[in-house]
Scaffold this active site. Sequence first.
Site, PDB file in Angstrom:
ATOM      1  N   HIS A  64       0.734  -1.258  -0.031  1.00 31.04           N
ATOM      2  CA  HIS A  64       0.107   0.109  -0.009  1.00 31.04           C
ATOM      3  C   HIS A  64       0.811   1.438   0.011  1.00 31.04           C
ATOM      4  CE1 HIS A  64       0.868   0.409   4.122  1.00 31.04           C
ATOM      5  NE2 HIS A  64       0.366  -0.819   4.553  1.00 31.04           N
ATOM      6  N   HIS A  66       4.339   1.446   1.742  1.00 29.21           N
ATOM      7  CA  HIS A  66       5.238   0.633   1.251  1.00 29.21           C
ATOM      8  C   HIS A  66       5.891   1.687   0.171  1.00 29.21           C
ATOM      9  CE1 HIS A  66       2.841  -2.503   3.048  1.00 29.21           C
ATOM     10  NE2 HIS A  66       3.794  -2.708   3.853  1.00 29.21           N
ATOM     11  N   CYS A  81       3.706 -11.381  19.527  1.00 26.11           N
ATOM     12  CA  CYS A  81       2.656 -10.745  18.664  1.00 26.11           C
ATOM     13  C   CYS A  81       2.910 -11.196  17.292  1.00 26.11           C
ATOM     14  CB  CYS A  81       3.033  -9.147  18.359  1.00 26.11           C
ATOM     15  SG  CYS A  81       2.020  -8.372  17.168  1.00 26.11           S
ATOM     16  N   CYS A 127       3.967  -8.727  14.397  1.00 27.55           N
ATOM     17  CA  CYS A 127       5.049  -8.236  14.250  1.00 27.55           C
ATOM     18  C   CYS A 127       6.290  -9.315  14.155  1.00 27.55           C
ATOM     19  CB  CYS A 127       5.773  -7.440  15.526  1.00 27.55           C
ATOM     20  SG  CYS A 127       4.642  -5.984  15.974  1.00 27.55           S
ATOM     21  N   CYS A 145       0.507  -5.623  21.446  1.00 24.99           N
ATOM     22  CA  CYS A 145       1.796  -4.867  21.345  1.00 24.99           C
ATOM     23  C   CYS A 145       1.365  -3.230  20.924  1.00 24.99           C
ATOM     24  CB  CYS A 145       2.607  -5.553  20.348  1.00 24.99           C
ATOM     25  SG  CYS A 145       2.330  -5.039  18.571  1.00 24.99           S
ATOM     26  N   HIS A 150      -0.013  -3.140  17.106  1.00 24.22           N
ATOM     27  CA  HIS A 150      -1.322  -3.819  16.716  1.00 24.22           C
ATOM     28  C   HIS A 150      -2.301  -3.941  17.652  1.00 24.22           C
ATOM     29  CE1 HIS A 150       2.104  -5.220  13.779  1.00 24.22           C
ATOM     30  NE2 HIS A 150       0.964  -4.798  13.042  1.00 24.22           N
ATOM     31  N   LYS A 197      -2.841   4.653  12.151  1.00 25.08           N
ATOM     32  CA  LYS A 197      -1.671   4.264  10.976  1.00 25.08           C
ATOM     33  C   LYS A 197      -2.379   3.337  10.048  1.00 25.08           C
ATOM     34  CE  LYS A 197       2.265   1.094  10.547  1.00 25.08           C
ATOM     35  NZ  LYS A 197       2.361  -0.201  10.089  1.00 25.08           N
ATOM     36  N   LYS A 248      -2.836  -2.777   6.768  1.00 31.86           N
ATOM     37  CA  LYS A 248      -3.795  -3.823   6.317  1.00 31.86           C
ATOM     38  C   LYS A 248      -4.731  -4.146   7.563  1.00 31.86           C
ATOM     39  CE  LYS A 248      -5.206  -8.128   4.999  1.00 31.86           C
ATOM     40  NZ  LYS A 248      -5.095  -9.199   6.157  1.00 31.86           N
TER      41      LYS A 248
HETATM   42  N1  MSP Z   1       9.557  -7.544   6.595  1.00 36.41           N
HETATM   43  C1  MSP Z   1       9.825  -6.394   7.625  1.00 36.41           C
HETATM   44  C2  MSP Z   1      10.985  -5.614   7.205  1.00 36.41           C
HETATM   45  C3  MSP Z   1      12.185  -6.321   7.242  1.00 36.41           C
HETATM   46  S1  MSP Z   1      13.547  -5.572   6.691  1.00 36.41           S
HETATM   47  C4  MSP Z   1      15.016  -6.494   6.797  1.00 36.41           C
HETATM   48  C5  MSP Z   1       8.525  -5.465   7.601  1.00 36.41           C
HETATM   49  N2  MSP Z   1       7.722  -5.484   6.347  1.00 36.41           N
HETATM   50  S2  MSP Z   1       6.492  -4.682   6.388  1.00 36.41           S
HETATM   51  O1  MSP Z   1       5.746  -5.300   5.008  1.00 36.41           O
HETATM   52  O2  MSP Z   1       5.564  -4.568   7.357  1.00 36.41           O
HETATM   53  O3  MSP Z   1       6.866  -3.167   5.955  1.00 36.41           O
HETATM   54  C6  MSP Z   1       7.420  -2.446   6.856  1.00 36.41           C
HETATM   55  C7  MSP Z   1       7.682  -0.929   6.039  1.00 36.41           C
HETATM   56  O4  MSP Z   1       6.788  -0.394   5.290  1.00 36.41           O
HETATM   57  C8  MSP Z   1       7.760  -0.009   7.194  1.00 36.41           C
HETATM   58  O5  MSP Z   1       8.986  -0.147   8.165  1.00 36.41           O
HETATM   59  C9  MSP Z   1       7.564   1.170   6.395  1.00 36.41           C
HETATM   60  O6  MSP Z   1       8.957   1.412   5.704  1.00 36.41           O
HETATM   61  C10 MSP Z   1       6.606   0.990   5.481  1.00 36.41           C
HETATM   62  N3  MSP Z   1       5.146   1.227   5.922  1.00 36.41           N
HETATM   63  C11 MSP Z   1       4.184   0.308   6.138  1.00 36.41           C
HETATM   64  N4  MSP Z   1       3.073   0.901   6.601  1.00 36.41           N
HETATM   65  C12 MSP Z   1       3.309   2.137   6.681  1.00 36.41           C
HETATM   66  C13 MSP Z   1       2.683   3.518   6.846  1.00 36.41           C
HETATM   67  N5  MSP Z   1       1.186   3.564   7.189  1.00 36.41           N
HETATM   68  N6  MSP Z   1       3.334   4.568   6.618  1.00 36.41           N
HETATM   69  C14 MSP Z   1       4.497   4.647   6.219  1.00 36.41           C
HETATM   70  N7  MSP Z   1       5.222   3.761   5.931  1.00 36.41           N
HETATM   71  C15 MSP Z   1       4.793   2.579   6.482  1.00 36.41           C
HETATM   72  O7  MSP Z   1       8.297  -4.818   8.593  1.00 36.41           O
END
Ligand code: MSP
Length: 538
Positions: A18, A21, A132, A135, A149, A152, A308, A311
């Site tokens: 989304h 990311h 969690c 996480c 946590c 979440h 935030k 999903k």
């Molecule tokens: N797989 C782990 C990261 C491993 S790195 C070795 C992970 N993945 S995740 O799919 O949850 O992606 C997390 C990242 O997506 C966050 O750290 C951030 O960079 C981005 N975001 C996900 N949701 C977000 C928001 N709502 N706002 C901004 N960025 C966020 O954690």
Amino acid sequence: MAKFYVTTPIYYVNAPLHLGHAYATISCDTLARWRRLKGDEVFFLTGTDEHGGNIEKIASENGKSPQEWVDEMSARGVAFFRGLGISNDDFIRTTEERHRLATEAFWKKVAGNRTEDGREYIYKGEYEGWYCRSCEAYFVESELVDGRCPIHPNLRAEKIKEETYFFRLSAFQGYFEDLFSKQKAKPAEERLVVPDVRFNEVYGLIKDKLRDVSITRTKIKWGFKVPGDPEHVIYVWFDALINYLTAIGYPDVNCEKFKRYWPAEMHVIGKEIMRFHVLLWPAMLKAAGLDLPKKVAAHGFWTIDGEKMGKSAGNAIDPRACAKEYSCDALRYFLLREIPFGHDGDFSMKRLIERYNADLANDFGNLAHRTMSMAHRYLNGQVRVPGGESPWEAFIRNQEDWKKQEGDKAIIGAIEAAAGERLSFVQAAFECFAERPLRVPQFQDALNDMWRVIKHGHKYLDTQAPWNQPKEKQEEVLGHVLVLLEAASWPLKAFMPEKAAELRRQLGMPPDERPQFDSFKLIAGDPLFPRIDTKKKG
Ligand code: MSP
């Protein structure tokens, strides 16, 4: 030639990607493009994090094997970033064979090494604690809020007890205390963690005593087996972090790529995964005898009505729909300009449209369009670069905060140093507007600085009123604005690659080179950012 290795977090494949990311990846993409413009050798990595209990669960809920699921979702991830025009050099998947080899080798290396006082970095024991699922991380009771946590609130943490291998993070307590207190004395751009707001948070992380980390699971099957003990599967975070090494050739630490690119210049991450990146990861690297990354840049969250985006909250926005309607570059601009990197910000289409109309359609697009239209009308699109005093240089030199010789805004000296044979003062100014804040990185400051001069372009046109002037004066006034537009178009290739390239085309400039020029031969084109009619949008 300088090198620049920049990484995004690798994204989980349990749900579609989304806007959050996209934000992390667009931030990296902007840095990568900027460094390429400077002539640096860039390696920009993104990818997908495909192991762990969440994947096992979601795949079976969908009647698929984990492998089928991750293949499908990862392909969708690749398409997602392609649709957003991301310029990554590699896309790593943690289920790839190259990553299995790297993870196993890393494990063996760390398991074979010892702490300074001769203890093992990896040892077997029993873990009992709160977990969690979302996480994929353990928490101690005091970290939970109402049994959940902090990230979440919709999900109850579960009490888990299992035999596990531990990584001896506690051995690094003194090391981190020392590291971060020394770092405090350094200027922001030399610190391991940026920006300031996130660096300050790091102290909170080491204030609590560091505990050893459980790095294997027995109840989860989807992951790499521990070398020599196949009942245990390596914890998804331990495996995931190693991706940053795999992509540049680890375990072959003597290969050209690894020698060239490690340590990484910057890991860009979201603030919720700081403790993994500023504690666990540096400790893992030290235990393996490798250098630390130079910088971890942690950004804030995009929220919707204060919550935030994600999903689990069910409020995720697909950035591709937005890009389709208003262009990828408008979305990039909005995300980078709207909030200071490191802070949270609320996303709304209303704000995006307001900013689009004010900054892009009006300030920037219209400056380009009105200037070039006049130049076509009055001068047949042929305009000599004017001699004499530059209105932009005078304006820039006059800005009080840019004159100060200390602090972030001391930019005049840097511009003078950059201006010379290759770059005019205004070209050097726009490069410095990008260069200085992007080291931290601070996209908003970079764009604010640029827009201050761009806005002045309108004021200049209005006071000089070329429409009331003789031809010679028209050419001089329009020539100055064209020079400004060219100066802006170059660093803006990093922020808004398509629109900046289109502007350069209309200016008659090559897209990827910056030759010396003494006249413009303009090429007609459409407005870069047509105004959005808010009445029609309701
Ligand atoms: N797989 C782990 C990261 C491993 S790195 C070795 C992970 N993945 S995740 O799919 O949850 O992606 C997390 C990242 O997506 C966050 O750290 C951030 O960079 C981005 N975001 C996900 N949701 C977000 C928001 N709502 N706002 C901004 N960025 C966020 O954690």
